[in-house]
Enzyme design. Structure first.
Site, PDB file in Angstrom:
ATOM      1  N   GLY A   5      17.403   7.328  46.533  1.00  0.00           N
ATOM      2  CA  GLY A   5      16.284   7.168  45.610  1.00  0.00           C
ATOM      3  C   GLY A   5      15.860   8.503  45.025  1.00  0.00           C
ATOM      4  O   GLY A   5      16.586   9.493  45.151  1.00  0.00           O
ATOM      5  N   ASN A   6      14.722   8.519  44.380  1.00  0.00           N
ATOM      6  CA  ASN A   6      14.215   9.774  43.809  1.00  0.00           C
ATOM      7  C   ASN A   6      12.689   9.792  43.912  1.00  0.00           C
ATOM      8  O   ASN A   6      12.083   8.821  44.365  1.00  0.00           O
ATOM      9  CB  ASN A   6      14.699   9.936  42.365  1.00  0.00           C
ATOM     10  CG  ASN A   6      14.214   8.801  41.492  1.00  0.00           C
ATOM     11  OD1 ASN A   6      13.021   8.656  41.266  1.00  0.00           O
ATOM     12  ND2 ASN A   6      15.142   7.983  41.016  1.00  0.00           N
ATOM     13  N   ARG A   7      12.086  10.880  43.470  1.00  0.00           N
ATOM     14  CA  ARG A   7      10.656  11.088  43.728  1.00  0.00           C
ATOM     15  C   ARG A   7       9.742  10.533  42.636  1.00  0.00           C
ATOM     16  O   ARG A   7       8.534  10.742  42.689  1.00  0.00           O
ATOM     17  CB  ARG A   7      10.390  12.593  43.887  1.00  0.00           C
ATOM     18  CG  ARG A   7      10.938  13.140  45.196  1.00  0.00           C
ATOM     19  CD  ARG A   7      10.744  14.637  45.274  1.00  0.00           C
ATOM     20  NE  ARG A   7       9.381  15.030  44.970  1.00  0.00           N
ATOM     21  CZ  ARG A   7       9.022  16.250  44.583  1.00  0.00           C
ATOM     22  NH1 ARG A   7       9.943  17.181  44.442  1.00  0.00           N
ATOM     23  NH2 ARG A   7       7.776  16.549  44.338  1.00  0.00           N
TER      24      ARG A   7
END
Ligand code: CTP
Length: 416
Positions: free
Chosen positions: A218-220
């Site tokens: 995933g990412n932030r």
């Protein structure tokens, strides 16, 4: 281009908070608390009916100031003129059907309506009422009259109303009201109705690509910039479809249709389904470029793995933005976002220019990420690049402010 550093808080401002006589007044206590926590001086003017729902001691305790409730108290200080003249913003919530009617007719027989007549600052009315009252031609007419005079009348949310009813007319969430108020304090002209009759599609959040049923890549991205774009577009009159990935912490913006997705491929499906007849599509989501080639159907166990590095096979995800540009109808505007850090090959802006050319979109918002910039914070800054060579710096501020600049550019291009 400078990196986004610690944000300067907005300077304290003078706000008049008018309270209408509706049950949603209890939610406005939270609005008041949030405004005073930001350092603003808030003068509360409840109508007499409002005080039957929430009493003066609550407003006084939360604002730290006496409540103003009567034209005939402190007459020597001419409060109905002084409060309106001195305000940087007049915010009224809940704005009942009766209050909208009285404001539209320029009534001045109580302190709140008289203050509305003397205010020369932005005025934001946040309606809350039953659907039938909101949709009644009388209310529709009153709202149109108020908007034609430059008053901002917020779009109500949909959902549970008082009693068993459900529908349009619910007060937007306190965080959303505070965000709109903050936006108007920064830019009095940030919410024109220039997207009326337009349909816009916005993606937000960060996709997650499963490794197994428990883990993901995933990412932030929090989704806050995409939500701010949706909120501001809806308040500027647009029909808005928001395709959101992993934004569970965020409340649906008032008047916006939200489609929840998980992975990049689901986002592609949802965006391409909504896009064909849209006037503009804005890809604010952080879409995973890669996904695990062979996600496991059951949890991966560490038993069997030795001390050697474990490799992961990835495949490339579709580039939704590039596909949108390829498929779009002639009149549709496509806006991309670029999250850049800068490196030995060039600074953030150099990478942004190259990305605009590579993706082929009309506009590209370039954000500096890392070091507290853009992700998981409420403020943003950057550059807006156009395929016509336009390069505009976007001043640091709340994400809704950046959204307002993006919609300015979109609305101007759609008009052409
Ligand atoms: N984007 C997309 N589909 C992808 C990847 C990105 O639609 N698979 C969109 C994003 O929503 C954004 C723009 O493309 O509007 C740029 O995203 P970004 O991650 O900055 O760029 P990438 O194309 O992924 O390039 P790189 O990560 O190499 O900088």
């Amino acid at each position: 281009m400078s990196q986004a550093g610690p944000v300067r808080p907005d300077p304290p401002r003078r706000i008049v908070l008018g309270i209408g006589g509706g049950i949603a007044a209890y939610k406005v206590c939270e609005v008041l608390r949030r405004l005073t926590e930001r350092g603003h001086q808030v003068r509360v003017i409840p109508t007499e009916t409002a005080l039957r729902f929430v009493g003066a001691p609550t407003w006084e305790a939360l604002s730290g100031l006496p409540v103003h409730r009567d034209l005939f108290v402190d007459v020597a200080e001419v409060p109905h003129v002084r409060l309106g003249q001195a305000a940087d913003l007049v915010l009224v919530a809940p704005a009942t059907a009766d209050l909208l009617a009285r404001a539209a007719h320029g009534r001045a027989d109580d302190l709140l309506c008289a203050t509305l007549l003397t205010a020369r600052c932005p005025v934001l009315l946040v309606p809350a009422m039953h659907t039938e009252m909101w949709e009644h031609p009388a209310t529709v007419h009153n709202v149109a009259v108020l908007c034609s005079r430059g008053t901002v009348v917020a779009r109500p949310a949909s959902g549970r109303l008082t009693g068993a009813d459900s529908g349009v007319g619910r007060l937007p969430e306190p965080a959303e009201i505070v965000d709109l108020a903050t936006l108007l304090l920064r830019r009095a002209d940030a919410l024109p109705l220039d997207l009326t009759g337009r349909h816009v599609v916005i993606s937000a959040g960060g996709t997650r690509e499963p490794l197994d049923p428990v883990r993901y890549l995933g990412n932030r991205s929090s989704g806050r910039q995409g939500y701010a774009l949706a909120r501001v577009a809806a308040q500027r009159g647009a029909r808005v479809t928001l395709v959101a990935a992993h934004t569970a912490d965020l409340a649906d913006p008032a008047g916006v249709e939200v489609v929840q997705v998980g992975t990049a491929r689901q986002m592609r499906e949802a965006v391409l389904t909504a896009a064909p007849h849209a006037d503009a599509v804005v890809m604010a989501a952080a879409v995973a470029d890669f996904r695990p080639a062979n996600p496991y159907l059951s949890k991966i166990k560490k038993v069997g793995f030795g001390p050697d590095p474990v490799s992961l096979s990835l495949v490339v995800n579709p580039d939704i933005l590039v596909e949108l540009v390829r498929r779009r109808p002639e009149s549709q505007l496509v806006v991309g976002f670029a999250a850049e850090t800068g490196d030995c090959e060039g600074d953030v802006l150099t990478h942004g220019r190259a990305k605009l050319a590579r993706k082929g979109c009309d506009l590209l918002v370039v954000n500096a990420v890392g070091e507290g910039g853009a992700f998981e914070v409420d403020h943003n800054t950057g550059w807006l690049l156009g395929d016509d060579g336009m390069e505009a710096h976007l001043p640091e501020g709340p994400k809704s402010l950046l959204a307002a600049y993006v919609w300015d550019a979109v609305a101007a291009r759609l008009k052409q």
